[in-house]
Write an enzyme that holds these catalytic residues in place. Structure first.
Site, PDB file in Angstrom:
ATOM      1  CE  LYS A  16      39.095  52.298  34.269  1.00 49.72           C
ATOM      2  NZ  LYS A  16      39.694  52.711  35.553  1.00 49.72           N
ATOM      3  CE1 TYR A  56      37.151  49.121  38.637  1.00 47.08           C
ATOM      4  CE2 TYR A  56      35.590  50.858  38.096  1.00 47.08           C
ATOM      5  CZ  TYR A  56      36.773  50.182  37.856  1.00 47.08           C
ATOM      6  OH  TYR A  56      37.597  50.602  36.831  1.00 47.08           O
ATOM      7  CG  ASN A 130      42.979  54.441  35.775  1.00 46.49           C
ATOM      8  OD1 ASN A 130      41.876  54.264  35.281  1.00 46.49           O
ATOM      9  ND2 ASN A 130      43.376  53.803  36.871  1.00 46.49           N
ATOM     10  CG  HIS A 133      39.073  47.253  34.083  1.00 45.66           C
ATOM     11  ND1 HIS A 133      39.338  47.157  35.433  1.00 45.66           N
ATOM     12  CD2 HIS A 133      38.758  46.000  33.659  1.00 45.66           C
ATOM     13  CE1 HIS A 133      39.169  45.898  35.812  1.00 45.66           C
ATOM     14  NE2 HIS A 133      38.827  45.173  34.754  1.00 45.66           N
ATOM     15  CD  GLU A 144      37.609  42.257  35.971  1.00 49.95           C
ATOM     16  OE1 GLU A 144      38.237  42.269  34.892  1.00 49.95           O
ATOM     17  OE2 GLU A 144      38.059  42.761  37.027  1.00 49.95           O
TER      18      GLU A 144
END
Ligand code: IDP
Ligand code: MG
Length: 175
Positions: A16, A56, A130, A133, A144
Site C-alpha cells: 500500500k 474492498y 497497515n 494487503h 482479487e
C-alpha cells in the site's frame, strides 16, 4: 502440517502507499522471502475509486470508506505516492503463509515481528495504515487476481482464460 494437507496456492499481495512513502519495499520483500514464494505477476497501479470499491467491496458502505480510499489510493500522501505495488505470488500454502508474515489487521494488535506490527500505524482519522494487503482465502485470491490483473500480465495461466476478438485483435480474457 502434513504433506497431504499442503496446498499449492496463488495470492494477491499489495504494498500500500505507506509502504512506498516509507521506502519499505525492499524490507517487505525480504520478509516475504521467508514464505519461499515465486512472483508470477507484478505491477504499479494508480488506484481509482471504482477499483478500491470493488477490491474492498465488504467495506465500501462503512462510514470510514472515504478515509480508507484516501489512504489506499495514496491521495493522503500527495501525487508522488498515488500508487500501489501489486504482486501475484505462488507457492505451497501461499495464502496463510503471507497472512502470517503480514500480521493482524490492526497494527497495534499485530505481533511486532510481523510487517504490520513493525511498520503499521493508526492514522489521526482512525484508518489502520497497515502497509500490506494479502488475500485471505482461495476464493478472495481468485476474485482479487481477476480484478487487478489481465491474464497476459501473469507469467503462467493460473486460471482459465478465453480468447475474444476486440477491434479486429485477439485478446485473452479471464474465462
Ligand atoms: P485485512 O486487510 O486484514 O484483510 P479487512 O477487514 O479486509 O482486513 O480490511 C481492509 C483494510 O481496511 C485493512 O487492512 C485496514 O487498512 C482497513 N480497515 C479495516 N477495518 C478498519 C477499521 O475498523 N478502521 C479503520 N481501518 C480499517
Ligand atoms: Mg481483507
Amino acid at each position: 502440517m502434513t504433506e497431504a494437507t499442503k496446498k499449492h496456492q496463488y495470492t494477491l499481495i499489495i504494498l500500500k502507499p505507506d509502504a512506498l512513502v516509507k521506502y519499505l519495499t525492499g524490507n517487505i520483500l525480504t520478509h516475504l522471502l521467508e514464505a519461499r514464494l515465486r512472483i508470477v505477476g507484478a505491477k504499479v497501479v494508480k488506484v481509482s475509486r471504482e477499483l478500491a470499491e470493488l477490491h474492498y467491496e465488504h467495506l465500501k458502505d462503512e462510514p470510514f470508506f472515504d478515509d480508507l480510499y484516501e489512504y489506499f489510493s495514496g491521495k493522503a500522501y500527495g501525487p508522488d505516492y498515488e500508487r500501489v505495488l501489486v504482486f501475484v505470488s505462488e507457492g505451497v500454502d501461499a495464502i496463510s503463509k503471507v497472512r502470517r508474515i503480514a500480521g493482524a489487521t490492526n497494527p497495534l494488535e499485530a505481533d511486532p515481528i510481523t510487517i504490520r506490527g513493525a511498520y503499521g500505524r493508526i492514522s489521526k482519522k482512525g484508518i489502520m495504515e497497515n502497509v500490506i494487503h494479502c488475500s485471505d482465502s482461495e476464493e478472495s485470491a481468485k476474485r482479487e487476481i481477476h480484478l487487478w490483473f489481465d491474464p497476459d500480465e501473469i507469467i503462467e495461466e493460473i486460471y482459465p482464460t478465453k480468447t475474444v476478438i476486440k477491434n479486429n485483435y485477439e485478446v485473452t480474457e479471464w474465462a
